[in-house]
Design a protein around this motif. Structure first.
Motif, short mmCIF file in Angstrom:
data_model
loop_
_atom_site.label_atom_id
_atom_site.label_comp_id
_atom_site.label_asym_id
_atom_site.label_seq_id
_atom_site.Cartn_x
_atom_site.Cartn_y
_atom_site.Cartn_z
N PHE A 281 0.83 -1.21 0.00
CA PHE A 281 0.00 0.00 0.00
C PHE A 281 0.86 1.25 0.00
O PHE A 281 0.67 2.16 -0.80
N GLN A 282 1.85 1.29 0.90
CA GLN A 282 2.70 2.48 1.01
C GLN A 282 3.45 2.75 -0.29
O GLN A 282 3.55 3.88 -0.74
N VAL A 283 3.97 1.67 -0.90
CA VAL A 283 4.74 1.82 -2.13
C VAL A 283 3.85 2.22 -3.29
O VAL A 283 4.14 3.17 -4.03
N MET A 284 2.72 1.51 -3.46
CA MET A 284 1.87 1.75 -4.62
C MET A 284 1.18 3.12 -4.55
O MET A 284 1.04 3.81 -5.56
N VAL A 285 0.75 3.51 -3.36
CA VAL A 285 0.12 4.83 -3.23
C VAL A 285 1.14 5.93 -3.49
O VAL A 285 0.84 6.94 -4.13
N ALA A 286 2.37 5.74 -3.00
CA ALA A 286 3.42 6.73 -3.26
C ALA A 286 3.70 6.85 -4.76
O ALA A 286 3.89 7.95 -5.29
N LEU A 287 3.71 5.71 -5.45
CA LEU A 287 3.92 5.74 -6.89
C LEU A 287 2.77 6.45 -7.61
O LEU A 287 2.98 7.21 -8.55
N TYR A 288 1.55 6.18 -7.17
CA TYR A 288 0.39 6.86 -7.76
C TYR A 288 0.49 8.37 -7.56
O TYR A 288 0.27 9.15 -8.50
N MET A 289 0.87 8.80 -6.37
CA MET A 289 0.99 10.23 -6.10
C MET A 289 2.06 10.88 -6.97
O MET A 289 1.85 11.98 -7.52
N GLN A 290 3.20 10.21 -7.11
CA GLN A 290 4.31 10.82 -7.84
C GLN A 290 4.17 10.69 -9.35
O GLN A 290 4.45 11.63 -10.09
N ASN A 291 3.74 9.51 -9.82
CA ASN A 291 3.69 9.27 -11.26
C ASN A 291 2.41 9.76 -11.92
O ASN A 291 2.41 10.08 -13.12
N VAL A 292 1.32 9.81 -11.18
CA VAL A 292 0.04 10.22 -11.75
C VAL A 292 -0.32 11.64 -11.32
O VAL A 292 -0.64 12.49 -12.14
N LEU A 293 -0.29 11.89 -10.00
CA LEU A 293 -0.66 13.22 -9.51
C LEU A 293 0.50 14.21 -9.54
O LEU A 293 0.31 15.39 -9.26
N ARG A 294 1.71 13.73 -9.85
CA ARG A 294 2.90 14.56 -9.99
C ARG A 294 3.33 15.23 -8.68
O ARG A 294 3.84 16.35 -8.68
N TYR A 295 3.14 14.55 -7.56
CA TYR A 295 3.67 15.05 -6.30
C TYR A 295 5.18 14.83 -6.28
O TYR A 295 5.68 13.87 -6.84
N ASN A 296 5.93 15.71 -5.59
CA ASN A 296 7.35 15.44 -5.39
C ASN A 296 7.51 14.60 -4.12
O ASN A 296 6.54 14.26 -3.45
N ALA A 297 8.76 14.28 -3.78
CA ALA A 297 9.01 13.37 -2.66
C ALA A 297 8.49 13.94 -1.34
O ALA A 297 7.87 13.24 -0.54
N SER A 298 8.76 15.22 -1.08
CA SER A 298 8.32 15.83 0.17
C SER A 298 6.80 15.90 0.24
O SER A 298 6.20 15.64 1.29
N GLU A 299 6.15 16.26 -0.87
CA GLU A 299 4.69 16.32 -0.89
C GLU A 299 4.07 14.95 -0.66
O GLU A 299 3.04 14.82 0.01
N THR A 300 4.72 13.91 -1.21
CA THR A 300 4.21 12.55 -1.01
C THR A 300 4.29 12.16 0.45
O THR A 300 3.34 11.59 1.02
N GLY A 301 5.41 12.44 1.08
CA GLY A 301 5.56 12.12 2.48
C GLY A 301 4.55 12.86 3.35
O GLY A 301 3.93 12.27 4.24
N LEU A 302 4.34 14.15 3.08
CA LEU A 302 3.38 14.93 3.85
C LEU A 302 1.95 14.44 3.61
O LEU A 302 1.13 14.43 4.54
N ALA A 303 1.66 14.02 2.39
CA ALA A 303 0.31 13.53 2.07
C ALA A 303 -0.01 12.25 2.82
O ALA A 303 -1.19 11.95 3.08
#
Length: 478
Positions: A281-303
Motif C-alpha cells: 500500500f505504502q509503495v503503490m500509493v506513493a507511486l500513484y501520487m508521484q507518477n500520476v498526480l505529480r507530487y514530489n518526494a516531500s509532498e508525497t511524504g506529507l500527504a
C-alpha cells in the motif's frame, strides 16, 4: 517485580531500537535517486542498496531470535544496535557503490539482531495480559510513526544537506539507545549455547531465509520465470531441510513446540497474507501520487502523514482497550475490514484525483492498521514460554519481512503487467488492478482470521480472547 517506572523506561528503549531501524529503512527509499547521482550507481547497483539490507535482515531474523534465547536478549539487542550504528557510519562515509552496498548488508545484520529480540523481551517483561497488550500497542505505534516520518525526514535531510546525512543521523540515536539499553533493560543470561547450539540448523534456516528473500526481491529485475522458480524451489528445499532437522535434532535451534499453538501459527500465516497487501500500500500509493498526480518526494511524504497520525492514535489510545474488552481476534477482523474499505476506495482513484476527496478518506481508514498489528503481534507471541520468546519473536518478524517483500514484488509486477504505456491513464489502470489484488489479500486475511484463530477462554468476559500470559502453549483441537 519491576516498578512501573522501570518497565516503562525499558519499553521506551525496546521501542527506540526498532524505531531507528524502521526510520532508516523509510528514509533510504526517499534518498535513492540522490545516492544514484552521487555515486554513479546503475539501476542494478541501486537495487542492491535496498536488497542487500533486506536479504541480511530477513534472512537472519530467526537465527537472531534464537541467539537471544541462548546468549541473553539484552546482549543481543545492544550488539545489534552497535553493529547497526557502526555500519550506518560507514554508509554515511561511503564514496564507492561497493562500500555502500557492503555496509548496508552489515546494517541488515544489526537490524536483525535488534528487531528479533525486542518482541521477546516485551512479552517476558509484561507478563500480564492487559499490560502486554498496551505494550504491544505502543510497539506498533512506533513502527507506524517510523515508517511514515522517515519519508518526510529523508526528503528534508537530502534536500537541505545531502544523502550521507540520512545515515549519519543514526550515530547519536544509536549511541543513546545502546547506553539506555544497558541501563534500563533487565539483564538476562539466556539458557546457554548447549541448550540449542544447532549449527546445521542455523546454516539451513539462514541460507533458506536469505535465498527466499533474494528470490522475492529479484523478481523486479528477472520476473517470475524459470530462474525465479528454481531459486524459490531451492529456498523451500533448504527450509524443509531445516524443519526436518528441528524434528530430529537433540537440541534444536527452533523447537517445533513453538508452532503447536493454533493462534501462533495462525497469526503468522495471516500476517504473511495481510502484510503482503499492507506494505505494498505504502509503495503503490506513493507511486500513484508521484507518477500520476505529480507530487514530489516531500509532498508525497506529507500527504501520507494523516495515515501515520490515524495509525498512531488508534494503536496508542484505542487498540489496547478494545483488545481487553472484545479480544484480539475480534479487533483484528475489525481492523482488516477498515483496511479493506481503504483498499476498495483505492480501486476508484482517478487520474485527476484530489487529496481531500480521493486520498484523505483512505488515509484515515488506514487507522485500521493500528488495530491489526497489536492484535496480530499479541496472537503471534501468545503461548511463548520465556525460554522460547526470542525464537517466537524471530519467527514473527521473519513472516513479516517475507510477507512485505513478497507483496511489494508481486503487486508491482501486477501493476506493470496491466499498464499499457507511460501515460497517466495507463499507469492508473495498472495501479487499480494492483489495488484489487491487495483487496483480495485482505479478504483472505479476514477469512483466515475467522476460520483459524480461536478464542482464548478466560475467567471474565472482558478477558475473553485476550492475549494470554506466558502459559504453556495448547495443542490445537482436532
Amino acid at each position: 517485580m519491576e516498578s512501573v517506572r522501570s518497565r516503562a523506561l525499558a519499553l521506551a528503549v525496546l521501542c527506540a531500537g526498532p524505531l531507528m531501524i524502521i526510520l532508516d529503512g523509510s528514509i533510504v527509499t526517499v534518498a535513492l535517486p540522490a545516492m544514484q547521482r552521487g555515486l554513479g550507481l546503475g539501476d542494478a547497483g541501486l537495487t542492491w542498496v535496498v536488497n542487500g539490507y533486506v536479504i541480511a535482515f530477513g534472512g537472519l531474523l530467526l537465527l537472531a531470535g534464537r541467539l537471544g534465547d541462548l546468549l541473553g536478549r539484552r546482549a543481543v539487542f545492544v550488539t545489534g544496535i552497535a553493529v547497526f550504528t557502526i555500519a550506518s557510519a560507514v554508509c554515511g562515509a561511503a564514496t564507492t557503490p561497493a562500500a555502500l552496498i557492503a555496509a548496508r548488508f552489515v546494517q541488515g545484520v544489526g537490524g536483525a539482531l535488534t528487531s528479533a529480540v525486542a518482541l521477546g523481551m516485551i512479552t517476558t517483561l509484561f507478563s500480564e495480559a492487559a499490560a502486554r497488550t498496551r505494550a504491544l500497542s505502543a510497539f506498533a505505534f512506533t513502527g507506524a510513526v517510523g515508517a511514515s516520518l522517515g519519508q518526510v525526514l529523508g526528503g528534508v535531510l537530502t534536500d537541505a544537506l545531502n544523502w550521507h546525512w540520512i545515515f549519519l543521523i543514526n550515530l547519536p540515536l544509536g549511541l543513546v539507545t545502546a547506553v539506555a539499553a544497558l541501563r534500563c533493560l533487565p539483564s538476562d543470561r539466556g539458557v546457554g549455547l548447549a541448550a540449542g547450539a544447532d549449527v546445521l540448523g542455523g546454516l539451513l534456516v539462514t541460507a533458506g531465509s536469505m535465498l527466499a528473500v533474494y528470490t522475492i526481491v529479484q523478481t523486479e529485475q528477472h520476473g517470475w520465470g524459470a530462474r525465479t522458480l528454481a531459486l524459490g524451489a531451492g529456498a523451500l528445499a533448504l527450509l524443509a531441510g531445516f524443519v526436518v532437522r528441528q524434528a530430529t535434532a537433540a537440541v534444536p535451534l527452533m523447537p517445533l513446540r513453538v508452532l503447536r499453538d493454533r493462534n501462533v501459527w495462525g497469526a503468522n500465516l495471516i500476517q504473511l497474507v495481510v502484510l503482503a497487501a499492507l506494505f505494498s500500500f505504502q509503495v503503490m500509493v506513493a507511486l500513484y501520487m508521484q507518477n500520476v498526480l505529480r507530487y514530489n518526494a516531500s509532498e508525497t511524504g506529507l500527504a501520507m502523514l494523516p495515515a501515520a497520525v490515524a495509525i498512531a492514535v488508534v494503536s496508542l489510545f484505542v487498540a489496547a482497550r478494545l483488545i481487553d474488552r472484545f479480544g484480539a481476534r475480534t479487533v483484528l477482523v475489525t481492523g482488516l475490514v477498515l483496511l479493506l474499505a481503504a483498499r476498495l476506495l483505492l480501486t476508484r482513484v482517478p487520474v485527476d484525483g484530489h487529496f481531500a476527496t480521493d486520498l484523505l478518506p483512505l488515509m484515515l481508514l488506514s487507522g485500521g492498521f493500528g488495530l491489526v498489528m497489536p492484535s496480530l503481534t499479541g496472537l503471534g507471541m501468545s503461548g511463548a514460554k520465556p525460554e522460547d520468546a526470542g525464537v517466537v519473536s524471530g519467527v514473527f518478524n521473519t513472516t513479516q519481512q517475507i510477507g512485505a517483500a513478497l507483496g511489494v514484488a508481486a503487486l508491482a509486477a501486477v501493476a506493470a503487467a496491466n499498464t499499457d504505456g507511460p501515460s497517466r491513464e495507463a499507469l492508473t489502470q495498472g495501479y487499480h488492478v494492483a489495488f484489487w489484488v491487495g483487496a483480495g489479500l485482505l479478504t483472505a486475511g479476514i477469512v483466515l482470521s475467522l476460520a483459524v484463530l480461536r478464542r482464548i477462554p478466560s475467567a471474565s468476559p472482558a478477558d475473553a480472547d485476550a492475549t494470554p500470559t506466558a502459559a504453556p502453549a495448547q495443542l490445537p483441537s482436532a
